[in-house]
Motif scaffolding. Structure first.
Motif, PDB file in Angstrom:
ATOM      1  N   LEU A  17      25.740   8.931  19.624  1.00 34.06           N
ATOM      2  CA  LEU A  17      26.353  10.240  19.376  1.00 34.06           C
ATOM      3  C   LEU A  17      26.523  11.045  20.659  1.00 34.06           C
ATOM      4  CD1 LEU A  17      24.394  11.190  16.135  1.00 34.06           C
ATOM      5  CD2 LEU A  17      26.775  10.411  16.307  1.00 34.06           C
ATOM      6  N   ASP A  18      26.366  10.383  21.825  1.00 34.20           N
ATOM      7  CA  ASP A  18      26.561  10.979  23.139  1.00 34.20           C
ATOM      8  C   ASP A  18      25.563  12.079  23.496  1.00 34.20           C
ATOM      9  OD1 ASP A  18      28.584   9.303  23.897  1.00 34.20           O
ATOM     10  OD2 ASP A  18      30.163  10.597  23.121  1.00 34.20           O
ATOM     11  N   HIS A  19      24.344  11.971  22.998  1.00 30.77           N
ATOM     12  CA  HIS A  19      23.293  12.881  23.439  1.00 30.77           C
ATOM     13  C   HIS A  19      22.758  12.376  24.778  1.00 30.77           C
ATOM     14  CE1 HIS A  19      22.894  15.256  19.787  1.00 30.77           C
ATOM     15  NE2 HIS A  19      22.902  14.150  19.075  1.00 30.77           N
ATOM     16  N   PRO A  20      22.512  13.260  25.752  1.00 27.42           N
ATOM     17  CA  PRO A  20      21.900  12.812  27.010  1.00 27.42           C
ATOM     18  C   PRO A  20      20.460  12.361  26.758  1.00 27.42           C
ATOM     19  CG  PRO A  20      22.193  15.197  27.001  1.00 27.42           C
ATOM     20  CD  PRO A  20      22.828  14.676  25.749  1.00 27.42           C
ATOM     21  N   LEU A  21      19.955  11.524  27.647  1.00 28.52           N
ATOM     22  CA  LEU A  21      18.607  10.962  27.463  1.00 28.52           C
ATOM     23  C   LEU A  21      17.524  12.025  27.322  1.00 28.52           C
ATOM     24  CD1 LEU A  21      18.396   7.821  29.773  1.00 28.52           C
ATOM     25  CD2 LEU A  21      18.229   7.925  27.298  1.00 28.52           C
ATOM     26  N   THR A  22      17.620  13.097  28.098  1.00 28.48           N
ATOM     27  CA  THR A  22      16.586  14.142  28.009  1.00 28.48           C
ATOM     28  C   THR A  22      16.585  14.777  26.618  1.00 28.48           C
ATOM     29  OG1 THR A  22      18.130  15.714  28.987  1.00 28.48           O
ATOM     30  CG2 THR A  22      16.555  14.676  30.466  1.00 28.48           C
ATOM     31  N   GLN A  23      17.764  14.960  26.054  1.00 31.55           N
ATOM     32  CA  GLN A  23      17.853  15.541  24.718  1.00 31.55           C
ATOM     33  C   GLN A  23      17.358  14.547  23.662  1.00 31.55           C
ATOM     34  OE1 GLN A  23      21.822  16.499  23.315  1.00 31.55           O
ATOM     35  NE2 GLN A  23      21.076  18.405  22.435  1.00 31.55           N
ATOM     36  N   VAL A  24      17.664  13.263  23.847  1.00 28.27           N
ATOM     37  CA  VAL A  24      17.175  12.233  22.928  1.00 28.27           C
ATOM     38  C   VAL A  24      15.647  12.240  22.919  1.00 28.27           C
ATOM     39  CG1 VAL A  24      17.027   9.740  22.525  1.00 28.27           C
ATOM     40  CG2 VAL A  24      19.226  10.768  23.102  1.00 28.27           C
ATOM     41  N   LYS A  25      15.054  12.332  24.105  1.00 28.91           N
ATOM     42  CA  LYS A  25      13.595  12.361  24.201  1.00 28.91           C
ATOM     43  C   LYS A  25      13.024  13.552  23.439  1.00 28.91           C
ATOM     44  CE  LYS A  25       9.809  12.335  27.531  1.00 28.91           C
ATOM     45  NZ  LYS A  25       9.440  12.305  28.950  1.00 28.91           N
ATOM     46  N   ASP A  26      13.613  14.732  23.643  1.00 33.12           N
ATOM     47  CA  ASP A  26      13.139  15.933  22.951  1.00 33.12           C
ATOM     48  C   ASP A  26      13.258  15.795  21.429  1.00 33.12           C
ATOM     49  OD1 ASP A  26      12.592  17.079  25.400  1.00 33.12           O
ATOM     50  OD2 ASP A  26      14.453  18.247  25.463  1.00 33.12           O
ATOM     51  N   ILE A  27      14.390  15.268  20.969  1.00 33.84           N
ATOM     52  CA  ILE A  27      14.616  15.101  19.526  1.00 33.84           C
ATOM     53  C   ILE A  27      13.587  14.138  18.934  1.00 33.84           C
ATOM     54  CG2 ILE A  27      16.213  14.178  17.798  1.00 33.84           C
ATOM     55  CD1 ILE A  27      18.522  15.229  19.595  1.00 33.84           C
ATOM     56  N   LEU A  28      13.374  13.013  19.621  1.00 28.48           N
ATOM     57  CA  LEU A  28      12.424  12.017  19.115  1.00 28.48           C
ATOM     58  C   LEU A  28      11.004  12.581  19.048  1.00 28.48           C
ATOM     59  CD1 LEU A  28      13.759   8.854  20.987  1.00 28.48           C
ATOM     60  CD2 LEU A  28      14.028   9.408  18.553  1.00 28.48           C
ATOM     61  N   LEU A  29      10.625  13.358  20.055  1.00 37.78           N
ATOM     62  CA  LEU A  29       9.288  13.961  20.040  1.00 37.78           C
ATOM     63  C   LEU A  29       9.164  14.978  18.912  1.00 37.78           C
ATOM     64  CD1 LEU A  29       8.644  14.346  23.874  1.00 37.78           C
ATOM     65  CD2 LEU A  29       7.552  12.728  22.287  1.00 37.78           C
ATOM     66  N   ARG A  30      10.220  15.778  18.702  1.00 37.23           N
ATOM     67  CA  ARG A  30      10.201  16.759  17.604  1.00 37.23           C
ATOM     68  C   ARG A  30      10.119  16.070  16.247  1.00 37.23           C
ATOM     69  NH1 ARG A  30      15.153  19.430  18.036  1.00 37.23           N
ATOM     70  NH2 ARG A  30      15.417  19.027  20.214  1.00 37.23           N
ATOM     71  N   GLU A  31      10.698  14.869  16.155  1.00 42.78           N
ATOM     72  CA  GLU A  31      10.671  14.138  14.890  1.00 42.78           C
ATOM     73  C   GLU A  31       9.339  13.434  14.654  1.00 42.78           C
ATOM     74  OE1 GLU A  31      14.151  11.617  14.923  1.00 42.78           O
ATOM     75  OE2 GLU A  31      15.476  13.306  14.503  1.00 42.78           O
ATOM     76  N   GLY A  32       8.406  13.531  15.616  1.00 38.09           N
ATOM     77  CA  GLY A  32       7.058  13.033  15.401  1.00 38.09           C
ATOM     78  C   GLY A  32       6.767  11.636  15.912  1.00 38.09           C
ATOM     79  N   TYR A  33       7.658  11.038  16.654  1.00 38.28           N
ATOM     80  CA  TYR A  33       7.369   9.721  17.222  1.00 38.28           C
ATOM     81  C   TYR A  33       6.323   9.869  18.325  1.00 38.28           C
ATOM     82  CZ  TYR A  33      11.411   7.918  14.697  1.00 38.28           C
ATOM     83  OH  TYR A  33      12.297   7.548  13.716  1.00 38.28           O
ATOM     84  N   PRO A  34       5.469   8.855  18.512  1.00 37.95           N
ATOM     85  CA  PRO A  34       4.404   8.942  19.530  1.00 37.95           C
ATOM     86  C   PRO A  34       4.964   9.129  20.940  1.00 37.95           C
ATOM     87  CG  PRO A  34       4.083   7.027  18.097  1.00 37.95           C
ATOM     88  CD  PRO A  34       5.422   7.599  17.783  1.00 37.95           C
ATOM     89  N   GLN A  35       4.374  10.063  21.674  1.00 41.08           N
ATOM     90  CA  GLN A  35       4.875  10.424  23.005  1.00 41.08           C
ATOM     91  C   GLN A  35       4.861   9.241  23.963  1.00 41.08           C
ATOM     92  OE1 GLN A  35       3.470  14.026  24.683  1.00 41.08           O
ATOM     93  NE2 GLN A  35       4.444  13.678  26.638  1.00 41.08           N
ATOM     94  N   ASP A  36       3.820   8.421  23.923  1.00 40.52           N
ATOM     95  CA  ASP A  36       3.759   7.299  24.859  1.00 40.52           C
ATOM     96  C   ASP A  36       4.881   6.290  24.600  1.00 40.52           C
ATOM     97  OD1 ASP A  36       2.534   6.637  22.432  1.00 40.52           O
ATOM     98  OD2 ASP A  36       1.103   5.257  23.355  1.00 40.52           O
ATOM     99  N   GLN A  37       5.198   6.049  23.328  1.00 36.89           N
ATOM    100  CA  GLN A  37       6.280   5.124  22.999  1.00 36.89           C
ATOM    101  C   GLN A  37       7.643   5.716  23.377  1.00 36.89           C
ATOM    102  OE1 GLN A  37       6.297   3.478  19.057  1.00 36.89           O
ATOM    103  NE2 GLN A  37       4.101   3.012  19.103  1.00 36.89           N
ATOM    104  N   VAL A  38       7.819   7.004  23.089  1.00 37.41           N
ATOM    105  CA  VAL A  38       9.082   7.671  23.419  1.00 37.41           C
ATOM    106  C   VAL A  38       9.298   7.646  24.929  1.00 37.41           C
ATOM    107  CG1 VAL A  38      10.308   9.885  23.425  1.00 37.41           C
ATOM    108  CG2 VAL A  38       9.113   9.129  21.357  1.00 37.41           C
ATOM    109  N   SER A  39       8.266   7.999  25.678  1.00 40.64           N
ATOM    110  CA  SER A  39       8.387   8.024  27.144  1.00 40.64           C
ATOM    111  C   SER A  39       8.723   6.644  27.691  1.00 40.64           C
ATOM    112  CB  SER A  39       7.092   8.535  27.778  1.00 40.64           C
ATOM    113  OG  SER A  39       6.878   9.871  27.415  1.00 40.64           O
ATOM    114  N   GLU A  40       8.034   5.618  27.187  1.00 42.66           N
ATOM    115  CA  GLU A  40       8.296   4.255  27.669  1.00 42.66           C
ATOM    116  C   GLU A  40       9.722   3.821  27.340  1.00 42.66           C
ATOM    117  OE1 GLU A  40       6.632  -0.293  27.159  1.00 42.66           O
ATOM    118  OE2 GLU A  40       5.341   1.372  26.578  1.00 42.66           O
ATOM    119  N   LEU A  41      10.182   4.133  26.134  1.00 41.28           N
ATOM    120  CA  LEU A  41      11.537   3.760  25.726  1.00 41.28           C
ATOM    121  C   LEU A  41      12.586   4.480  26.570  1.00 41.28           C
ATOM    122  CD1 LEU A  41      13.459   2.288  23.790  1.00 41.28           C
ATOM    123  CD2 LEU A  41      13.267   4.260  22.260  1.00 41.28           C
TER     124      LEU A  41
END
Length: 124
Positions: A17-41
């Motif tokens: 959907l053309d979200h920049p990576l920084t925004q994807v990271k923020d969205i994933l963290l807000r949705e409750g995914y584990p921070q270590d997994q989100v950061s690594e991905l």
């Protein structure tokens, strides 16, 4: 580390959907995914994207990357805003929508003119 398959799918959908990576990271963290997994991905995705970016210009050109207002140096991906032909001195504005690109281009043009006039005086 094993990364949750649902996390990978969600990140892929957001990137599609053309979200920049920084925004994807923020969205994933807000949705409750584990921070270590989100950061690594996100880090792995960024490495791959940087590796796969083809060269934007050849060795006969000089690329200028401008830091625009609001951009942070540590989050900035390398990008070329102005290309200068080494032989002709011709400028190609790749981001003409930004005022800073025009300002830098005008300064480069002045510098090229000054260099040519001072170089020309040595030839006489």
């Amino acid at each position: 580390m094993d990364i949750d398959y649902n996390l990978v799918q969600r990140a892929q959908m957001l990137l599609t959907l053309d979200h920049p990576l920084t925004q994807v990271k923020d969205i994933l963290l807000r949705e409750g995914y584990p921070q270590d997994q989100v950061s690594e991905l996100i880090e792995a995705t960024e490495e791959v994207l940087n590796y796969l970016v083809p060269p934007e210009y050849d060795e006969d050109k000089i690329g200028i990357d401008i830091l625009h207002p609001g951009e942070k140096v540590q989050d900035k991906k390398p990008s070329v805003d102005i290309l200068i032909d080494k032989h002709s001195g011709r400028l190609n504005l790749l981001t003409p929508q930004y005022q800073e690109t025009w300002r830098v281009a005008n300064e480069v043009r002045k510098a090229i003119r000054m260099q040519r006039t001072s170089y020309g005086s040595y030839l006489h």
